[in-house]
Each structure stands twice: as structure tokens, then as C-alpha cells.
Design an enzyme around this catalytic site. Structure first.
Site, PDB file in Angstrom:
ATOM      1  N   ARG A   1      -0.470  -9.213  13.450  1.00  0.00           N
ATOM      2  CA  ARG A   1      -0.994  -8.120  12.613  1.00  0.00           C
ATOM      3  C   ARG A   1      -1.901  -8.689  11.519  1.00  0.00           C
ATOM      4  O   ARG A   1      -2.928  -8.093  11.186  1.00  0.00           O
ATOM      5  CB  ARG A   1       0.164  -7.325  11.987  1.00  0.00           C
ATOM      6  CG  ARG A   1       0.896  -6.466  13.029  1.00  0.00           C
ATOM      7  CD  ARG A   1       2.254  -6.010  12.539  1.00  0.00           C
ATOM      8  NE  ARG A   1       2.189  -5.081  11.425  1.00  0.00           N
ATOM      9  CZ  ARG A   1       3.218  -4.804  10.625  1.00  0.00           C
ATOM     10  NH1 ARG A   1       4.390  -5.378  10.826  1.00  0.00           N
ATOM     11  NH2 ARG A   1       3.073  -3.954   9.644  1.00  0.00           N
TER      12      ARG A   1
ATOM     13  N   ARG B   1      11.716  -0.946  11.667  1.00  0.00           N
ATOM     14  CA  ARG B   1      10.467  -1.077  12.418  1.00  0.00           C
ATOM     15  C   ARG B   1      10.484  -2.352  13.248  1.00  0.00           C
ATOM     16  O   ARG B   1      10.527  -3.453  12.682  1.00  0.00           O
ATOM     17  CB  ARG B   1       9.271  -1.123  11.452  1.00  0.00           C
ATOM     18  CG  ARG B   1       8.962   0.194  10.794  1.00  0.00           C
ATOM     19  CD  ARG B   1       7.826   0.078   9.797  1.00  0.00           C
ATOM     20  NE  ARG B   1       6.616  -0.552  10.327  1.00  0.00           N
ATOM     21  CZ  ARG B   1       5.480  -0.657   9.654  1.00  0.00           C
ATOM     22  NH1 ARG B   1       5.391  -0.160   8.430  1.00  0.00           N
ATOM     23  NH2 ARG B   1       4.441  -1.247  10.185  1.00  0.00           N
TER      24      ARG B   1
ATOM     25  N   ARG C   1      -9.311   0.891   9.456  1.00  0.00           N
ATOM     26  CA  ARG C   1      -8.950  -0.491   9.780  1.00  0.00           C
ATOM     27  C   ARG C   1     -10.027  -1.198  10.590  1.00  0.00           C
ATOM     28  O   ARG C   1      -9.856  -2.363  10.947  1.00  0.00           O
ATOM     29  CB  ARG C   1      -7.645  -0.509  10.571  1.00  0.00           C
ATOM     30  CG  ARG C   1      -6.402  -0.841   9.726  1.00  0.00           C
ATOM     31  CD  ARG C   1      -5.227  -0.720  10.657  1.00  0.00           C
ATOM     32  NE  ARG C   1      -4.046  -1.431  10.289  1.00  0.00           N
ATOM     33  CZ  ARG C   1      -2.991  -0.890   9.683  1.00  0.00           C
ATOM     34  NH1 ARG C   1      -3.021   0.350   9.267  1.00  0.00           N
ATOM     35  NH2 ARG C   1      -1.911  -1.620   9.469  1.00  0.00           N
TER      36      ARG C   1
ATOM     37  N   ARG D   1      11.348  -6.538   4.442  1.00  0.00           N
ATOM     38  CA  ARG D   1      11.295  -5.088   4.693  1.00  0.00           C
ATOM     39  C   ARG D   1      11.927  -4.772   6.051  1.00  0.00           C
ATOM     40  O   ARG D   1      12.585  -3.745   6.212  1.00  0.00           O
ATOM     41  CB  ARG D   1       9.825  -4.635   4.667  1.00  0.00           C
ATOM     42  CG  ARG D   1       9.625  -3.153   4.908  1.00  0.00           C
ATOM     43  CD  ARG D   1       8.190  -2.737   4.701  1.00  0.00           C
ATOM     44  NE  ARG D   1       7.312  -3.148   5.787  1.00  0.00           N
ATOM     45  CZ  ARG D   1       5.983  -2.978   5.794  1.00  0.00           C
ATOM     46  NH1 ARG D   1       5.385  -2.428   4.756  1.00  0.00           N
ATOM     47  NH2 ARG D   1       5.247  -3.353   6.814  1.00  0.00           N
TER      48      ARG D   1
ATOM     49  N   LYS E   1       0.820  -1.215   0.000  1.00  0.00           N
ATOM     50  CA  LYS E   1       0.000   0.000   0.000  1.00  0.00           C
ATOM     51  C   LYS E   1       0.857   1.270   0.000  1.00  0.00           C
ATOM     52  O   LYS E   1       0.595   2.189  -0.766  1.00  0.00           O
ATOM     53  CB  LYS E   1      -0.931   0.039   1.230  1.00  0.00           C
ATOM     54  CG  LYS E   1      -1.899  -1.125   1.323  1.00  0.00           C
ATOM     55  CD  LYS E   1      -2.888  -0.934   2.470  1.00  0.00           C
ATOM     56  CE  LYS E   1      -2.259  -0.942   3.857  1.00  0.00           C
ATOM     57  NZ  LYS E   1      -1.680  -2.238   4.269  1.00  0.00           N
TER      58      LYS E   1
HETATM   59  P1  AMP Z   1       1.049   0.327   9.114  1.00  0.00           P
HETATM   60  O1  AMP Z   1       2.237   1.187   8.872  1.00  0.00           O
HETATM   61  O2  AMP Z   1      -0.173   0.770   8.342  1.00  0.00           O
HETATM   62  O3  AMP Z   1       1.335  -1.141   8.925  1.00  0.00           O
HETATM   63  O4  AMP Z   1       0.652   0.496  10.649  1.00  0.00           O
HETATM   64  C1  AMP Z   1       1.540   0.137  11.691  1.00  0.00           C
HETATM   65  C2  AMP Z   1       0.778  -0.022  12.988  1.00  0.00           C
HETATM   66  O5  AMP Z   1       0.166   1.240  13.348  1.00  0.00           O
HETATM   67  C3  AMP Z   1      -0.400  -1.004  12.949  1.00  0.00           C
HETATM   68  O6  AMP Z   1       0.034  -2.342  13.167  1.00  0.00           O
HETATM   69  C4  AMP Z   1      -1.273  -0.484  14.088  1.00  0.00           C
HETATM   70  O7  AMP Z   1      -0.736  -0.855  15.342  1.00  0.00           O
HETATM   71  C5  AMP Z   1      -1.099   1.025  13.940  1.00  0.00           C
HETATM   72  N1  AMP Z   1      -2.139   1.583  13.031  1.00  0.00           N
HETATM   73  C6  AMP Z   1      -1.928   2.137  11.801  1.00  0.00           C
HETATM   74  N2  AMP Z   1      -3.093   2.541  11.264  1.00  0.00           N
HETATM   75  C7  AMP Z   1      -4.065   2.237  12.166  1.00  0.00           C
HETATM   76  C8  AMP Z   1      -5.475   2.376  12.182  1.00  0.00           C
HETATM   77  N3  AMP Z   1      -6.154   2.898  11.138  1.00  0.00           N
HETATM   78  N4  AMP Z   1      -6.144   1.952  13.288  1.00  0.00           N
HETATM   79  C9  AMP Z   1      -5.484   1.438  14.348  1.00  0.00           C
HETATM   80  N5  AMP Z   1      -4.165   1.244  14.391  1.00  0.00           N
HETATM   81  C10 AMP Z   1      -3.439   1.633  13.304  1.00  0.00           C
END
Ligand code: AMP
Length: 189
Positions: A145, A133, A88, A127, A13
């Protein structure tokens, strides 16, 4: 045009959102990036988010939705948004719909990148070697996740399918191939 770029963690994404911004001039909002920025600056919001992100859990809806609204409100004059990693949960989707409705606009499409689970785990571990991260480096967190995605996030696809605006795109293959499929889907409207 407001688009939700949807799909499991590691489905590409972020990579594709950046390319779409270059082509269409929309504003990219990644809630994951926003949380990482807050954590990097040790803000109260960042500290709160950290405990969830470290475990691969979702940050609570009210925190996430509040942050998202601030970001949209501070992007005056944007000709559209590409939402990456948001919504989400169905509650987040409903909050987004109501928020955009107040502004006289709406979600125009949800486009899901379709990638199978084993491919995703391998991509995230890869990654993790360079992303810095912690949540990309531990297989049990990655699997959590993905489980959270199935349980809490997948229903968002159905939420927009009811409005007839959910679409799937094959997320396997080279970056340019996938980008071509995304653009074709967007241009078909
Ligand atoms: P991402 O970079 O999108 O994979 O997000 C990393 C982490 O941030 C996720 O595993 C969640 O813990 C948190 N996170 C990101 N976006 C959301 C969201 N829309 N709602 C809740 N937690 C989020």
C-alpha cells in the site's frame, strides 16, 4: 470549502477528518469507508473492490470515481466536502476537478499529513489489532500500500501544487497537536 486530506495510509487522515467535520460542518467522504461498507453488504461493487483491497492495490479509477460522484450527488446542500483517501491517482484528480467544475465549485486546498514510512507501518500494525481490517494485519500488504502510494498517489500532490493549493502539515505528535496545525493551515486559507 472543499478540502482533500492527503497522506499515506496510516497518516491519520480518518481520525483528523472526523474532527474537522465536527468543527467545520463539512461532509466527510472516505472512499475506503465506502468500499468497506459495500464489502460488508456483499454488493457487486463491494465484491469487485475486495479483490484489489485484499492485495493492497488500488480499485480501478472508473469504479472509484463513479462511487465518489454518487456520494457527492446524494449530499445535497452540503456546505463543503472533506475528501479522505481520494483522489489517489492523477486521473481521479482530473475527474474530480471536472466534476466539481460542472457544479460551479472546486478543490480549495490539498493538505498532506507528513509522516515517515517506518512510523506508518508501526501505526497500521497497531491499528490492525482492533480495526478488523485484513489489509492492516499483514506487513507485506501494508508495504505494498505504501509503494502504491509513492508510485500512483504522490503525483496528486504535484497536480494541486501546480494550482498552488497543496500544503504540508507535520503529521507527527498527539492527535490534538496535529489537529491544531491543520486548523491553523485551513484558517490561513
Ligand atoms: P483506505 O481506508 O483509504 O486506506 O483505503 C483502503 C483501500 O481501499 C485501499 O488500499 C484501496 O485498495 C481502496 N481505495 C480506497 N480509496 C481508493 C481510491 N481513491 N482509489 C482506489 N482505491 C481506493
Amino acid at each position: 470549502m472543499n478540502i482533500i486530506l492527503f497522506g499515506p495510509p496510516g497518516s491519520g487522515k480518518g481520525t483528523q477528518a472526523k474532527k474537522l467535520v465536527d468543527k467545520y460542518g463539512w461532509v466527510h467522504i472516505s472512499t475506503g469507508d465506502l468500499f468497506r461498507y459495500e464489502m460488508g453488504n456483499d454488493t457487486p461493487l463491494g465484491l469487485k473492490a475486495k479483490s484489489y483491497i485484499e492485495k493492497g492495490e488500488l480499485v480501478p479509477d472508473e469504479v472509484t470515481v463513479g462511487m465518489l460522484k454518487n456520494k457527492v450527488n446524494s449530499s445535497e446542500g452540503a456546505k463543503g466536502f472533506i475528501f479522505d483517501g481520494f483522489p489517489r491517482t492523477v486521473a481521479q484528480a482530473e475527474a474530480l476537478d471536472a466534476f466539481l467544475d460542472e457544479k460551479g465549485t472546486q478543490v480549495d486546498a490539498l493538505i498532506a499529513l507528513d509522516v515517515e514510512e517506518e512510523e506508518i507501518v508501526q501505526r497500521i500494525l497497531e491499528r490492525g489489532k482492533t480495526s478488523g481490517r485484513p489489509d492492516d494485519n499483514d506487513e507485506s500488504i501494508i508495504r505494498n500500500r505504501i509503494a502504491v502510494y509513492h508510485d500512483e498517489t504522490q503525483p496528486v500532490y504535484k497536480h494541486y501544487a501546480k494550482k498552488d493549493i497543496s500544503k504540508k502539515v507535520n503529521g507527527l505528535g498527539g492527535i490534538e497537536h496535529i489537529f491544531g496545525r491543520l486548523c491553523a493551515t485551513i484558517n490561513r486559507g
